[in-house]
Scaffold this active site. Structure first.
Site, PDB file in Angstrom:
ATOM      1  N   LYS A  87       0.860  -1.083   0.053  1.00 41.38           N
ATOM      2  CA  LYS A  87      -0.065   0.084  -0.024  1.00 41.38           C
ATOM      3  C   LYS A  87       0.714   1.384  -0.039  1.00 41.38           C
ATOM      4  O   LYS A  87       0.301   2.342  -0.332  1.00 41.38           O
ATOM      5  CB  LYS A  87      -0.843  -0.013   1.416  1.00 41.38           C
ATOM      6  CG  LYS A  87      -2.092  -0.879   0.877  1.00 41.38           C
ATOM      7  CD  LYS A  87      -3.319  -0.669   1.935  1.00 41.38           C
ATOM      8  CE  LYS A  87      -4.712  -1.356   1.694  1.00 41.38           C
ATOM      9  NZ  LYS A  87      -4.267  -2.745   2.073  1.00 41.38           N
ATOM     10  N   GLU A 109      -9.635   6.919   3.864  1.00 42.40           N
ATOM     11  CA  GLU A 109     -10.378   5.780   4.322  1.00 42.40           C
ATOM     12  C   GLU A 109      -9.581   4.854   5.053  1.00 42.40           C
ATOM     13  O   GLU A 109      -8.570   4.391   4.479  1.00 42.40           O
ATOM     14  CB  GLU A 109     -11.619   5.674   3.865  1.00 42.40           C
ATOM     15  CG  GLU A 109     -11.453   4.286   2.789  1.00 42.40           C
ATOM     16  CD  GLU A 109     -10.374   4.670   1.737  1.00 42.40           C
ATOM     17  OE1 GLU A 109     -10.172   5.931   1.517  1.00 42.40           O
ATOM     18  OE2 GLU A 109      -9.605   3.849   1.175  1.00 42.40           O
ATOM     19  N   SER A 379       1.383 -10.046  -0.791  1.00 45.76           N
ATOM     20  CA  SER A 379       1.111  -8.382  -0.607  1.00 45.76           C
ATOM     21  C   SER A 379       1.571  -7.662   0.657  1.00 45.76           C
ATOM     22  O   SER A 379       1.872  -6.619   0.750  1.00 45.76           O
ATOM     23  CB  SER A 379      -0.186  -8.427  -0.926  1.00 45.76           C
ATOM     24  OG  SER A 379      -0.944  -9.007  -0.169  1.00 45.76           O
TER      25      SER A 379
HETATM   26  C1  LIG Z   1      -5.152  -3.860   1.825  1.00 43.68           C
HETATM   27  C2  LIG Z   1      -4.423  -5.151   1.383  1.00 43.68           C
HETATM   28  C3  LIG Z   1      -4.839  -6.047   0.481  1.00 43.68           C
HETATM   29  C4  LIG Z   1      -6.163  -5.637  -0.480  1.00 43.68           C
HETATM   30  O1  LIG Z   1      -5.988  -4.603  -1.223  1.00 43.68           O
HETATM   31  P1  LIG Z   1      -5.678  -4.665  -2.728  1.00 43.68           P
HETATM   32  O2  LIG Z   1      -6.253  -3.331  -3.044  1.00 43.68           O
HETATM   33  O3  LIG Z   1      -6.777  -5.707  -3.424  1.00 43.68           O
HETATM   34  O4  LIG Z   1      -4.408  -4.833  -3.047  1.00 43.68           O
HETATM   35  C5  LIG Z   1      -3.936  -6.983   0.084  1.00 43.68           C
HETATM   36  N1  LIG Z   1      -3.002  -7.556   0.832  1.00 43.68           N
HETATM   37  C6  LIG Z   1      -2.727  -6.562   1.950  1.00 43.68           C
HETATM   38  C7  LIG Z   1      -1.242  -6.960   2.876  1.00 43.68           C
HETATM   39  C8  LIG Z   1      -3.294  -5.475   2.196  1.00 43.68           C
HETATM   40  O5  LIG Z   1      -2.768  -4.700   3.308  1.00 43.68           O
END
Ligand SMILES: *Cc1c(COP(=O)(O)O)cnc(C)c1O
Length: 395
Positions: A87, A109, A379
Site C-alpha cells: 500500500k 479511509e 502483498s
Molecule cells: C489492503 C491489502 C490487500 C487488499 O487490497 P488490494 O487493493 O486488493 O491489494 C491485500 N494485501 C494486503 C497485505 C493488504 O494490506
C-alpha cells in the site's frame, strides 16, 4: 473528454457529484503531467528505493515447491516494503501528487488500518496534514494500527454511521473531501473509485509487476506460467498483473475472499457468487458489487479485513469479462491453512490477505509440471494479523 481513458470496457467512469468534477480533472492533469516529468519520476523512484526499500526481493520458495511436488514457486516480497505491504507504493505516489497540486491536506479511509498507516506515513514524510476516517467497529478491532496512525501524526476520525465499518468510512472521507476540496486530496487506497483513481493506483503499483518481471527473467530465464495475487479492491493484483498483461502466455489469477464458503453467503467473492454479484455503481465507479435483492450493498465477510469489501476495481471487472484474467476464491479456512504452511515451510509469516493467494498456489502447483513456474504476490506481512490468527487457530 478525459485525458486518459475513463472506462474499462463498460466499467469505471465518474459517478460523482458535480462539485467534485474539478478536483478529478485537476488530479488527472497533475498525474499526466507528473508522468511526463522526469524530475517527478526521479523523486518517486528515489523514495521507492531509499524509503520503501525497493526493489523488494524475489524469493524462490524451495521447500514449499518441493512439498507440493509440482510447479516451482516464486514469491514477490511486498511484505518487505516499509510499513509491511504494497500500500505504501500508492500512498507515496499520491502524496507526491498532492504536493504537485499545491494542496496541504489529505483525507483517507481505512478498514483494517493498513491504508491509514500507509497514508499517515506518506503524510509525515512529506509534511502533509492527514485525517483518516475509520468506523468505530474497526477502531475497536484494529487498535495497534490506530496507535500507529496517531504516532505518525495523523488524526483518526471515528465514524459512527451505518455499519460503522469501511464503506461508512469511505462515505465520510468523501464528505470531507467535498467540503474541503480546495486544499484537500482524497488519498484512495485501492484500484477503485471514480476515474482517474483506478488508473493512478495501477500505475503507482505497477512497480511490483515491472520489478517482478525483470527478476523472474534474471533468475529463471523465462516468463512465469502463472501469476497469482489476492484481490480486495484489486491494487496489488493489478500492480503485478500489469507487468505481464501483454504476455499472452502468462495466466493471471486473482483470488477473492471466500469467507465461510460461497454457499454460506458469508464471503466477499464479488465474481464468485452469481446470486449476489451484479453490476452496479458504488463510490463513484461502475463495477461488480455484491447486492441484496433490493440492490442494497450486501454484507460481506472475510477473516482478512483487507479483502472484506463488497466491490472490486473496474479494471478487474473488464479483465474478468474478456478473460485476460481468471478469478477464484479461497475460504477463511483455506487461507489460515496456507498461512501456517508458509510459516512452516519458508519462515515467512504472510498477511491473511496474501494467504488467500498462497491457498490458490497450494491447490494449483501440484497439478503443474516441475519445469513450470508460479509467481505469487506476497502483498504483505502477517504481524498485523497475529491476534486474529491466534483466536481462529486456538494456538
Ligand atoms: C489492503 C491489502 C490487500 C487488499 O487490497 P488490494 O487493493 O486488493 O491489494 C491485500 N494485501 C494486503 C497485505 C493488504 O494490506
Amino acid at each position: 473528454m478525459t485525458l486518459l481513458p475513463a472506462k474499462f470496457g463498460i466499467y469505471g467512469g465518474q459517478f460523482v457529484p458535480e462539485t467534485l468534477m474539478p478536483a478529478l480533472i485537476e488530479l488527472e492533469e497533475a498525474f499526466v503531467s507528473a508522468q511526463n516529468d522526469a524530475a517527478f519520476q526521479e523523486e518517486f523512484n528515489r523514495l521507492m528505493a531509499s524509503f520503501v526499500g525497493r526493489p523488494t526481493p524475489l524469493t524462490y520458495a524451495k521447500r514449499l515447491s518441493e512439498k507440493l511436488g509440482g510447479a516451482q514457486i516464486y514469491l514477490k516480497r511486498e511484505d518487505l516494503a516499509h510499513t509491511g505491504a504494497h500500500k505504501i507504493n500508492n500512498a507515496l505516489g499520491q502524496a507526491l501528487l498532492v504536493k504537485r497540486m499545491g494542496k496541504r491536506r489529505i483525507v483517507a479511509e481505512t478498514g483494517a488500518g493498513q491504508h491509514g498507516v500507509a497514508s499517515a506515513t506518506a503524510a509525515a514524510l512529506l509534511g502533509l496534514e492527514c485525517v483518516v476516517y475509520m468506523g468505530v467497529v474497526d477502531i475497536a478491532r484494529q487498535e495497534p494500527n490506530v496507535f500507529r496512525m496517531k504516532l505518525l501524526g495523523a488524526e483518526v476520525q471515528p465514524v459512527t454511521s451505518g455499519t460503522q465499518t469501511l464503506k461508512d468510512a469511505i462515505n465520510e472521507a468523501i464528505r470531507d473531501w467535498v467540503t474541503n476540496v480546495r486544499d484537500t486530496h482524497y488519498l484512495l487506497g485501492s484500484a477503485l473509485g471514480p476515474h482517474p483513481y483506478p488508473t493512478i493506483v495501477r500505475e503507482f503499483q505497477s512497480v511490483i509487476g515491472t520489478e517482478a518481471r525483470e527478476q523472474v527473467m534474471m533468475e529463471v530465464g523465462h516468463l512465469p506460467d502463472t501469476v497469482i495475487a489476492c484481490v480486495g479492491g484489486g491494487s496489488n493484483a493489478i500492480g503485478i498483473f500489469s507487468g505481464f498483461v501483454k504476455d499472452d502466455g502468462v495466466e493471471l489469477i486473482g483470488v477473492e475472499a471466500g469467507g465461510n464458503g460461497i454457499a454460506s453467503g458469508k464471503h466477499a467473492a464479488r465474481f464468485g457468487d452469481p446470486s449476489k454479484a451484479r453490476v452496479g455503481v458504488i463510490h463513484g465507479t461502475r463495477t461488480y458489487v455484491l447486492q441484496d435483492e433490493d440492490g442494497q450493498i450486501a454484507e460481506t465477510h472475510s477473516v482478512s479485513a483487507g479483502l472484506d469489501y463488497a466491490a472490486v476495481g473496474p479494471e478487474h471487472a473488464m479483465m474478468r469479462d474478456n478473460e485476460r484474467a481468471f478469478y477464484t476464491s479461497a475460504t477463511d479456512e483455506e487461507a489460515l491453512d496456507a498461512f501456517q504452511t508458509l510459516c512452516h515451510t519458508e519462515g515467512i509469516i504472510p498477511a491473511l490477505e496474501s494467504s488467500h493467494a498462497v491457498a490458490e498456489v497450494i491447490k494449483r502447483a501440484p497439478t503443474m509440471r516441475k519445469d513450470q513456474v508460479i509467481l505469487v504476490n506476497l502483498s504483505g506481512r502477517g504481524d498485523k494479523d497475529l491476534n486474529t490468527v491466534i483466536k481462529e487457530m486456538r494456538i
